[in-house]
Each structure stands twice: as structure tokens, then as C-alpha cells.
Scaffold this motif. Structure first.
Motif, short mmCIF file in Angstrom:
data_model
loop_
_atom_site.label_atom_id
_atom_site.label_comp_id
_atom_site.label_asym_id
_atom_site.label_seq_id
_atom_site.Cartn_x
_atom_site.Cartn_y
_atom_site.Cartn_z
N GLN A 272 -11.33 -30.61 -19.46
CA GLN A 272 -10.03 -31.08 -19.94
C GLN A 272 -8.95 -30.87 -18.89
O GLN A 272 -8.07 -31.71 -18.71
CB GLN A 272 -9.65 -30.36 -21.23
N ARG A 273 -9.03 -29.76 -18.16
CA ARG A 273 -8.06 -29.53 -17.08
C ARG A 273 -8.22 -30.59 -15.99
O ARG A 273 -7.22 -31.07 -15.44
CB ARG A 273 -8.25 -28.13 -16.49
N ARG A 274 -9.45 -30.95 -15.70
CA ARG A 274 -9.69 -31.97 -14.67
C ARG A 274 -9.13 -33.32 -15.12
O ARG A 274 -8.59 -34.09 -14.30
CB ARG A 274 -11.18 -32.08 -14.35
N MET A 275 -9.26 -33.63 -16.41
CA MET A 275 -8.66 -34.86 -16.92
C MET A 275 -7.15 -34.84 -16.76
O MET A 275 -6.53 -35.82 -16.34
CB MET A 275 -9.03 -35.04 -18.40
N ALA A 276 -6.52 -33.71 -17.10
CA ALA A 276 -5.07 -33.59 -17.01
C ALA A 276 -4.58 -33.72 -15.57
O ALA A 276 -3.52 -34.28 -15.30
CB ALA A 276 -4.61 -32.26 -17.60
N GLU A 277 -5.36 -33.21 -14.63
CA GLU A 277 -4.98 -33.27 -13.22
C GLU A 277 -4.98 -34.71 -12.70
O GLU A 277 -4.29 -35.02 -11.72
CB GLU A 277 -5.94 -32.42 -12.38
N LEU A 278 -5.72 -35.59 -13.36
CA LEU A 278 -5.78 -36.98 -12.90
C LEU A 278 -4.47 -37.72 -13.14
O LEU A 278 -4.08 -38.57 -12.34
CB LEU A 278 -6.92 -37.72 -13.60
N HIS A 279 -3.79 -37.40 -14.25
CA HIS A 279 -2.55 -38.12 -14.55
C HIS A 279 -1.30 -37.25 -14.46
O HIS A 279 -0.19 -37.76 -14.33
CB HIS A 279 -2.62 -38.75 -15.95
N LYS A 280 -1.49 -35.92 -14.53
CA LYS A 280 -0.36 -34.97 -14.42
C LYS A 280 0.76 -35.26 -15.42
O LYS A 280 1.93 -34.94 -15.18
CB LYS A 280 0.18 -34.94 -13.00
N GLY A 281 0.41 -35.88 -16.54
CA GLY A 281 1.40 -36.14 -17.58
C GLY A 281 2.41 -37.22 -17.24
O GLY A 281 3.38 -37.43 -17.96
N LYS A 282 2.21 -37.94 -16.14
CA LYS A 282 3.16 -38.98 -15.73
C LYS A 282 2.97 -40.23 -16.58
O LYS A 282 1.85 -40.67 -16.83
CB LYS A 282 2.94 -39.33 -14.25
N PHE A 283 4.09 -40.79 -17.01
CA PHE A 283 4.03 -41.98 -17.84
C PHE A 283 5.25 -42.84 -17.60
O PHE A 283 6.38 -42.44 -17.91
CB PHE A 283 3.93 -41.58 -19.32
N ASN A 284 5.04 -44.01 -17.03
CA ASN A 284 6.12 -44.95 -16.74
C ASN A 284 5.80 -46.26 -17.46
O ASN A 284 4.94 -47.02 -17.02
CB ASN A 284 6.24 -45.16 -15.24
N LYS A 285 6.46 -46.49 -18.59
CA LYS A 285 6.17 -47.71 -19.36
C LYS A 285 6.42 -48.97 -18.56
O LYS A 285 5.79 -50.00 -18.80
CB LYS A 285 7.02 -47.73 -20.64
N ALA A 286 7.36 -48.92 -17.63
CA ALA A 286 7.68 -50.10 -16.83
C ALA A 286 6.58 -50.44 -15.84
O ALA A 286 6.44 -51.59 -15.41
CB ALA A 286 9.00 -49.90 -16.11
N ASN A 287 5.81 -49.44 -15.47
CA ASN A 287 4.71 -49.66 -14.52
C ASN A 287 3.58 -48.69 -14.86
O ASN A 287 3.53 -47.58 -14.34
CB ASN A 287 5.18 -49.44 -13.09
N ILE A 288 2.70 -49.10 -15.74
CA ILE A 288 1.67 -48.19 -16.22
C ILE A 288 0.61 -47.87 -15.18
O ILE A 288 -0.19 -46.95 -15.36
CB ILE A 288 0.97 -48.75 -17.47
#
Length: 395
Positions: A272-288
């Protein structure tokens, strides 16, 4: 190459992180997805486990009579059921389904959930218990074919005169899948499991896992098969696929993402930590795609709110097929896939991607074993031509 689909026993939706477009977890819906996967030629279906899901064993058993060839990848949870009882459950399901059971060893990674189930062992101790559990489980089933008893005493588990009177159809026992990213998990996989299943990471990371587990298995004189768990978003064009990915997270609220990530951070699961490291919680609806396309056509957006497998292959049929072939070239045989909603996406993936893959199911694809028109007859006269064969990859 074997392709499996997913039964959404925790519910389904057209959008992540919201009740909009949601579908309830009902038997009728599970059956629709299972029948679709069976008739479309998928090798099997994964049934998830945990308190957010309907029970995987009961659900799988309920789907036996609704399907013909479909295999059921069902979870074993050490610490919740004794291994002897679990062995009887496995033998029964395997026998009643005609040898269609595969099991998925799940140690768990959420301490809060595990405590609610009466499991209070540390991460390291859980893997010790899992190793003992699996050894007892395997031996009881393997020895059942000759009517033998089995004794074992370990640190966590003990049995005396364990015996199974009704052996499984599968010999020596149903195939065991297992996934885990920690050192302890790789050791357990190398020593006892048949197929190591990784969550969807970039090819280089997957290759490193395959190499490490293979090397550890070789020390025990063993050779494993490998698989990967991924979501898929495939459309006829690449632009359509990325628009579909954007639509999937279009109803997400940043607070929901933050809450989900805070919860995942509390888990002791290395995967689960490795999954989280892939996206680092970043979320930009304008550019997914920004910060979330972590490898060509590999998108980490699902993991913003979904625990466990959090990546998806996104693209047109040729792109998705090529990515799958790239993973296959690393030594992966099994691809456990899913998409939202699961019923429609099971059909879409089979229609668009199956013809481009070197699958044993090619002979079962529509148009290979059936005769007659395919598609709606136009004006009661004109029969649409069937073009599937011309698309099939010869690789």
C-alpha cells in the motif's frame, strides 16, 4: 497468457469516491458480471476480501451453477479461520465446482480492520502465522488424496491428526496465489505459493520483483508463475480513453482524497505504501495525467481513493495490448483486471483487446464457435459482416 476479471462484492460505480452512479452489491449484479466473464472467455474472476466486501467464499459458491468454465480466485485469511476448516472449505468448493477454485492468500495490512476480526499480531508475526497456516493447509489437502493424517506444531498454529475425507479435484491442491511487497512476503512466496501476484507498478519495478522472488524460490528448488493486478480503461481511441479516466474521477472531492490517503498511511502494508508513492496524493482535475501517468499508459489515479490495486492501463486497444505484452515479456502469465462499471467494462475489454492478445481463449471468442449473423440485421435484409478474425494478433 490468462486473463481474469473481478466481482465487485464491495459495490460498483461509474464514478470513484461518490454515490453518484453507484450500484449496490447484490447477488443479481454479481451473477451478471460472472456470467459475462464466463461467456466472454475470461479465465476466472477475483473475489476480494475484507469487511467492506460480501464474503468471498459464500459468493463464489453461489455462482457455481450460474457459470460453466469460470474459475474463482477466492481469499484465504490466516488468523480468521483455522487451516483445517479452511482446507475443508477449499476442497468442497473445488469439488462442487468441478476443479474451478484458485485461492489467494491474504495476510491483511489494516491493523484497525484486523483488530476488529480478532487479529492483533504484528506485521512480521502475521507472516509467520501465514507461513504456518499455508503449510498446514497445503499438507492437509495434498495428503487427502491418499487418506493420510498430518501433525504440525509451530509458533502460532498446531494440529494433530488433521485429516480430510473428501479431497479436492485439483491435485495436489488448488493453485495458490499471493501478493506482498515486503521481505517477509517475498520469502513466503518463494517457499510456498504457486503464483506471485503484484499490484500494477511500472515495468521496471515489476521486473525487479519478479527477479527477486524468482531468485528466492530457486534457493528452495522451486519455480513460480507470476501475475499482475490492474484496472483497465480502454476505448477505441486514446483521447476517448483518457476522457473516460477523467470522467471516472470527475466527482472526486479533494477532502475525500485526503481522508483516503490518511487512512492508507496508517496501514502497515508495504504494498500500500508503494501504491501511495506512485501518486503522492496529487490530484489535478484539469489535467488528470499530470503526476499520475507514471509510465506510458499506466495511470495511478484509481489509487487516490481505492486501497489495494490503484493503477490502470489507459489507452486504445493497441496501446493496452502492447502494455500487457510488455508485462508478459517480464515473465507474467496472469492478468487480473477490472474496470468501472465492471459489467460493461468486461464486455468492452473482451471486445476490444482480446483479439489483440495471444490468448488460449481465442477459440472461444464470438464468431469462432457460433454460426449465424453477428450484430443487428439491417432492414431485415442486410447481414453485418463479422470482422473479428481479421483483427486477431498472430503473435
Amino acid at each position: 497468457m490468462k486473463i481474469l476479471w473481478f466481482i465487485p462484492t464491495h459495490g460498483d460505480s461509474r464514478y470513484l469516491g461518490t454515490s453518484k452512479g453507484a450500484r449496490a452489491a447484490t447477488f443479481d449484479y454479481f451473477k451478471q458480471v460472472a456470467v459475462a466473464a464466463d461467456t466472454l472467455g475470461y479465465e476466472g474472476v477475483l473475489l476480494p476480501t475484507g469487511r467492506s466486501c460480501e464474503d468471498s467464499w459464500i459468493t463464489a459458491a453461489s455462482l457455481i451453477d450460474a457459470t460453466r468454465r469460470l474459475k474463482f480466485l477466492v481469499a484465504l485469511r490466516p488468523g480468521l479461520v483455522q487451516p483445517s476448516q479452511s482446507a475443508r472449505m477449499a476442497a468442497t468448493l473445488d469439488r462442487l465446482s468441478g476443479g474451478r477454485l484458485i485461492v489467494n492468500l491474504v495476510t491483511g495490512g489494516d491493523a484497525h480492520e484486523l483488530a476488529g476480526d480478532g487479529q492483533f499480531l504484528s506485521h512480521e508475526a502475521r507472516y509467520e502465522e501465514s507461513a504456518e497456516f499455508l503449510k498446514i493447509w497445503r499438507e492437509i489437502l495434498a495428503r487427502s488424496h491418499d487418506g493420510e493424517e498430518f501433525d504440525y506444531e509451530g509458533r502460532h498454529l498446531k494440529v494433530q491428526g488433521a485429516k480430510l475425507l473428501y479431497p479436492p479435484v485439483s491435485k495436489p491442491y488448488p493453485q495458490v496465489f499471493f501478493g506482498g511487497s515486503s521481505e517477509a512476503a517475498h520469502d513466503l512466496a518463494a517457499e510456498q505459493v504457486d503464483t506471485y501476484l503484484t499490484w500494477g507498478e511500472p515495468p521496471a519495478a515489476v521486473a525487479a520483483k519478479v527477479a527477486d522472488v524468482s531468485a528466492r524460490a530457486a534457493k528452495h528448488g522451486r519455480k513460480l508463475s507470476f501475475g499482475i493486478r490492474l484496472h483497465v480503461i480502454v476505448r477505441e481511441t486514446e483521447d476517448e480513453a483518457w476522457r473516460a479516466a477523467a470522467e471516472l474521477v470527475s466527482q472526486l472531492d479533494e477532502k475525500v482524497v485526503e481522508a483516503a490517503q490518511a487512512k492508507f498511511a496508517q496501514m502497515d502494508s508495504v504494498g500500500q505504501r508503494r501504491m501511495a508513492e506512485l501518486h503522492k496524493g496529487k490530484f489535478n482535475k484539469a489535467n488528470i495525467r499530470e503526476g499520475l501517468e507514471i509510465s506510458p499508459n499506466l495511470w495511478a489515479g484509481v489509487g487516490l481513493v481505492r486501497g489495494g490495486a490503484g493503477t490502470a492501463l489507459v489507452g486504445n486497444p493497441e496501446q493496452v495490448a502492447e502494455r500487457i505484452k510488455e508485462y508478459a515479456a517480464l515473465g507474467l502469465d496472469y492478468f487480473v483486471l477490472s474496470g468501472y462499471p465492471h459489467l460493461e467494462e468486461a464486455h468492452r475489454f473482451a471486445e476490444l483487446v482480446f483479439p489483440l492478445l495471444p490468448l488460449s481463449v481465442q477459440s472461444k471468442l464470438p464468431g469462432r464457435t457460433l454460426t449465424g449473423p453477428f450484430g443487428e440485421i439491417v432492414a431485415n435484409t442486410f447481414v453485418p459482416k463479422h470482422t473479428l478474425v481479421s483483427k486477431i494478433s498472430q503473435s
